[in-house]
Design an enzyme around this catalytic site. Structure first.
Site, mmCIF file in Angstrom:
data_model
loop_
_atom_site.group_PDB
_atom_site.id
_atom_site.type_symbol
_atom_site.label_atom_id
_atom_site.label_comp_id
_atom_site.label_asym_id
_atom_site.label_seq_id
_atom_site.Cartn_x
_atom_site.Cartn_y
_atom_site.Cartn_z
ATOM 1 N N GLU A 1 -1.841 -1.204 -5.721
ATOM 2 C CA GLU A 1 -3.037 -0.507 -6.139
ATOM 3 C C GLU A 1 -2.769 0.174 -7.469
ATOM 4 O O GLU A 1 -1.684 0.703 -7.689
ATOM 5 C CB GLU A 1 -3.428 0.530 -5.081
ATOM 6 C CG GLU A 1 -4.818 1.059 -5.264
ATOM 7 C CD GLU A 1 -5.228 1.980 -4.118
ATOM 8 O OE1 GLU A 1 -6.327 2.526 -4.182
ATOM 9 O OE2 GLU A 1 -4.433 2.157 -3.178
ATOM 10 N N CYS B 1 -12.915 -4.066 6.358
ATOM 11 C CA CYS B 1 -12.248 -4.810 7.427
ATOM 12 C C CYS B 1 -11.632 -6.075 6.814
ATOM 13 O O CYS B 1 -12.329 -6.877 6.206
ATOM 14 C CB CYS B 1 -13.245 -5.185 8.519
ATOM 15 S SG CYS B 1 -12.563 -6.342 9.732
ATOM 16 N N ASP C 1 0.844 -1.193 0.000
ATOM 17 C CA ASP C 1 0.000 0.000 0.000
ATOM 18 C C ASP C 1 0.880 1.244 0.000
ATOM 19 O O ASP C 1 1.845 1.320 0.751
ATOM 20 C CB ASP C 1 -0.900 -0.018 1.240
ATOM 21 C CG ASP C 1 -1.871 1.149 1.257
ATOM 22 O OD1 ASP C 1 -2.726 1.213 0.355
ATOM 23 O OD2 ASP C 1 -1.764 2.002 2.148
ATOM 24 N N ASP D 1 -3.125 1.494 7.351
ATOM 25 C CA ASP D 1 -2.352 1.151 6.153
ATOM 26 C C ASP D 1 -2.106 -0.354 6.021
ATOM 27 O O ASP D 1 -2.157 -0.908 4.923
ATOM 28 C CB ASP D 1 -1.007 1.895 6.142
ATOM 29 C CG ASP D 1 -1.195 3.407 6.095
ATOM 30 O OD1 ASP D 1 -2.232 3.851 5.596
ATOM 31 O OD2 ASP D 1 -0.286 4.121 6.571
HETATM 32 ZN ZN LIG Z 1 -14.438 -6.711 10.972
#
Ligand SMILES: [Zn+2]
Length: 399
Positions: A274, A327, A189, A355
């Protein structure tokens, strides 16, 4: 399968006054030809919806050289001029593939001064490089050896804003061979506070000197801004100072990124990043500093070519993938995730470093397509066809 890898070796050199004059003249002609061809292509498209290709611009160049006002183009080697047209062709190909912005005109002050020579326009013998239209070989500082028996296929000469001269030799490197496969994969990232955050939890800082160098750059730029328009000599001096500081930043950054990408490619079979496009980066305030932008594109391109050398895979995940809001444990999507939030706790109980969580999500999304046969393709291919991973796809494919 053995792949022949081409690799660029870059060296400083010190031209004689005659060589410097010849090269400066060549840079000027390269810029002129590039800009005229770009204008012709733009006009043809705007007025007649007609796409002009390399061959057409090459024929135009022949015609330009026959006119009185452009006769000076005959004074320099014709090869760099042809190369400029090829570079323009490549810029348009990238633009039509939505990989970069519309080609821009080269400015006398701001654009990189460079000229490309293919093998018909230079001689490389006994470790000495002589360019077309020159009697003497270039005085090159061979800071590292070329591979045994290597013959350059292309030579690019450039001069940076600080006035330093470089020559880059593209050669086949038999020493580069695919590495033995490994099972590791990593998500990478591009963070804010850090240069990079890995899905392993490792944070890679900007090089320590970068902050100091940036402060120096800011100071030099302020000093330049203060110099009055009329004050030619001091203004030029201040401008050279800015260019010098900037050159040092880019040199150190290149070294840092080389070490980093070599390490990441050696350690991992699959690397997921990304897909930050140029367009996106420019419109995004947090990344808008020119140096950070350049660092990311440089990082990505090094990662991609080294992965190709060593038989590794780079997967770029769609830039709209909400990697920071998701998440990585339960897959719940948070509604808001302001940039100020550095750590957060999900309803499932998992506490995340912003991050690291994003890097883990990137990795999962990348592996989801990679594991699912159809999704595996060289990264360049996927961005050309616009079929990089969308969030929905990635989630659907998750076990
Ligand atoms: Zn979660």
């Amino acid at each position: 399968m053995t792949t022949r890898v081409k690799r660029a070796y870059r060296y400083r050199f010190y031209p004689t006054d005659v060589q410097a004059a010849e090269l400066s003249r060549t840079f000027g002609c390269v810029r002129k030809v590039y800009n005229m061809a770009l204008a012709a292509r733009t006009e043809a498209w705007a007025l007649r919806q007609e796409r002009i290709n390399y061959n057409t611009t090459s024929a135009m160049l022949t015609a330009w050289k026959k006119t009185e006002e452009l006769a000076f183009l005959n004074d320099v080697s014709s090869v760099p001029l042809q190369q400029a047209l090829r570079h323009l062709q490549a810029a348009f190909t990238a633009f039509f593939a939505k990989q970069s912005m519309y080609p821009r005109f080269k400015s006398r002050k701001k654009s990189r001064k460079s000229a490309g020579y293919t093998s018909s326009a230079f001689r490389f013998r006994d470790g000495k490089l002589t360019l077309a239209k020159m009697d003497q070989p270039l005085d090159i500082v061979w800071s590292r050896p070329l591979p045994e028996g290597a013959l350059p296929s292309t030579v690019t000469v450039s001069q940076d804003a600080a006035g330093r001269w470089f020559v880059s030799l593209l050669v086949e490197d038999p020493a580069v061979q695919p590495l033995p496969a490994t099972g590791s994969a990593v998500g990478i990232d591009a963070g804010l506070g850090h240069l990079l955050t890995l899905s392993t939890g490792e944070k890679i800082a900007n090089p320590g000197h970068e902050r100091r160098d940036r402060a120096r750059l800011a100071r030099a730029q302020r000093n330049l801004a203060r110099k009055a328009r009329g004050d030619g000599a001091n203004r030029a001096k201040a401008r050279r100072k800015v260019a010098k500081v900037y050159a040092r930043i880019t040199d150190r950054r290149r070294d840092h990124l080389h070490k980093l990408t070599t390490r990441l490619v050696r350690e991992n079979q699959t690397l997921v990043i990304e897909d930050l496009t140029v367009r996106n980066m420019l419109s995004n305030g947090k990344l808008s500093r020119a140096i950070s932008d350049a660092a990311w594109s440089q990082f990505r391109s090094m990662l991609e070519y080294k992965a190709a050398w060593y038989g590794r895979e780079v997967i770029a995940v769609d830039r709209w993938f909400p990697s920071s809001k998701l998440c990585s444990v339960c897959g719940t999507l948070q509604k808001r995730m302001p940039l100020s939030v550095r750590t957060w706790t999900c309803d499932c109980g998992a506490t995340h470093d912003r991050d690291v969580n994003a890097a883990k999500n990137l990795l999962a999304a990348g592996l989801a397509v990679s594991a699912c046969g159809a999704g595996v393709r060289p990264q360049r291919e996927s961005s050309r066809t616009g079929q990089s991973v969308t969030k929905q796809e990635a989630l659907r494919r998750e076990p």
